[in-house]
Design an enzyme around this catalytic site. Sequence first.
Site, mmCIF file in Angstrom:
data_model
loop_
_atom_site.group_PDB
_atom_site.id
_atom_site.type_symbol
_atom_site.label_atom_id
_atom_site.label_comp_id
_atom_site.label_asym_id
_atom_site.label_seq_id
_atom_site.Cartn_x
_atom_site.Cartn_y
_atom_site.Cartn_z
ATOM 1 N N TYR A 95 0.731 -1.244 -0.025
ATOM 2 C CA TYR A 95 -0.010 -0.133 -0.079
ATOM 3 C C TYR A 95 0.885 1.404 -0.064
ATOM 4 C CZ TYR A 95 0.578 0.803 5.213
ATOM 5 O OH TYR A 95 1.225 1.139 6.405
ATOM 6 N N CYS A 96 0.194 2.349 -0.634
ATOM 7 C CA CYS A 96 0.813 3.741 -0.286
ATOM 8 C C CYS A 96 -0.236 4.579 0.183
ATOM 9 C CB CYS A 96 1.262 4.113 -1.688
ATOM 10 S SG CYS A 96 0.101 4.518 -2.888
ATOM 11 N N PHE A 97 -0.252 5.940 0.057
ATOM 12 C CA PHE A 97 -1.076 6.947 0.784
ATOM 13 C C PHE A 97 -2.649 6.514 0.166
ATOM 14 C CE2 PHE A 97 -3.067 11.125 1.391
ATOM 15 C CZ PHE A 97 -3.321 10.821 2.732
ATOM 16 N N TRP A 124 -3.588 3.523 2.421
ATOM 17 C CA TRP A 124 -3.650 4.006 3.789
ATOM 18 C C TRP A 124 -4.735 4.620 4.067
ATOM 19 C CZ3 TRP A 124 -3.547 8.433 6.359
ATOM 20 C CH2 TRP A 124 -2.938 8.427 7.746
#
EC number: 2.9.1.3
Length: 368
Positions: A95-97, A124
């Site tokens: 995952y990223c933001f 996120w």
Amino acid sequence: MILPTVSADPQLIRQGLPLIDVRAPVEFAKGALPGAVNLPLMDDEERRRVGIAYKEQGQQAAIALGNELVSGAVKEARMAAWRDYLTRHPEAVIYCFRGGLRSQIVQQWLAESGVVRPRIEGGWKALRQRLLAHIDGAAQQPLLVVGGLTGCAKTVLINRLANGVDLEGFAKHKGSAFGRSPEPPPCQIDFEHRLSKRLLELPGPLVVEDESRQIGEVNVPLSFWGAMERAPRLRVEMPLDWRLEQLRRDYILDLEHAYQLRYGPEEGWQRMCQQLSNALLRLKKRLGSARLQRLQRLQELAFAAHEQGNTQAHEAWLAPLLTEYYDPMYRYHLERQRDAGVPEYHVGDWESCLAAARQWSLDQTVTR
């Protein structure tokens, strides 16, 4: 290539799936998802430069700069870190933001090397929103609050219960001026995520300790705090000598051990003494100068006796601190709860309160 995704489902957290957070370290430090390891696509400086390019020149220029910065040996090192982690944790999710460009780039590079793993849709941000919503929902579950004077081992009681929620443990703080841990405190986001993860495991009645809304450096989420304020109480009552022994073990011996594990015998001892001295000093306004000075002298004598092997000497300053400060403060808190009509479910010694908490939990489970 179509890159696989998974929805931002809190069950990912409940199941304890390993997660790869590809955000920059500065983002990770502000709060991550439980079970995540930070293996970033870009470091903090690279992210800063790409962000400037995005604002000044647009997305394509930012992407081009990112590809330039993370290339060659830098790219290979990060690829090796991702592959190594996935070899040890083949079920990991990325995952990223926002579940966008960065996680897709990592997915793409991994897929080109023969490793295909999904990313979290919405990243996120989406999963954090779901975790916070779960805390709000859990505030509607049956809730029992364990109270009692300082030193009644309420946290120990909470942790004996299958449905206990240890807020102090998540905060890494014992909830008083003397409650700091040698470990650095979590940020607010990490505290909320740890709480949500525990609540995901407990769909039925919950038992928590009577706390202020602020525990150390963090705050209990408002919805959950409101439920705690309204919940019935169970009150532990134990004699002073029992409580002093509990405090000696918990706030002196265990604290000394924790500091020495982290810093070694000599520095650990000095840090523990400094923490306890500072904690007493922080109470100056409430204790008054004369009483503070008296307790400081007793504390210094106790430190000297402790170094000679007499840890019982701490009772000389702990006893008046309880009877002259903490006990009156808690009794005032108790009177305010009674005036507000907060129901009291059971009052008794530690063992009877443990049994009562278990019986309450069983009764709530049967009636649901």
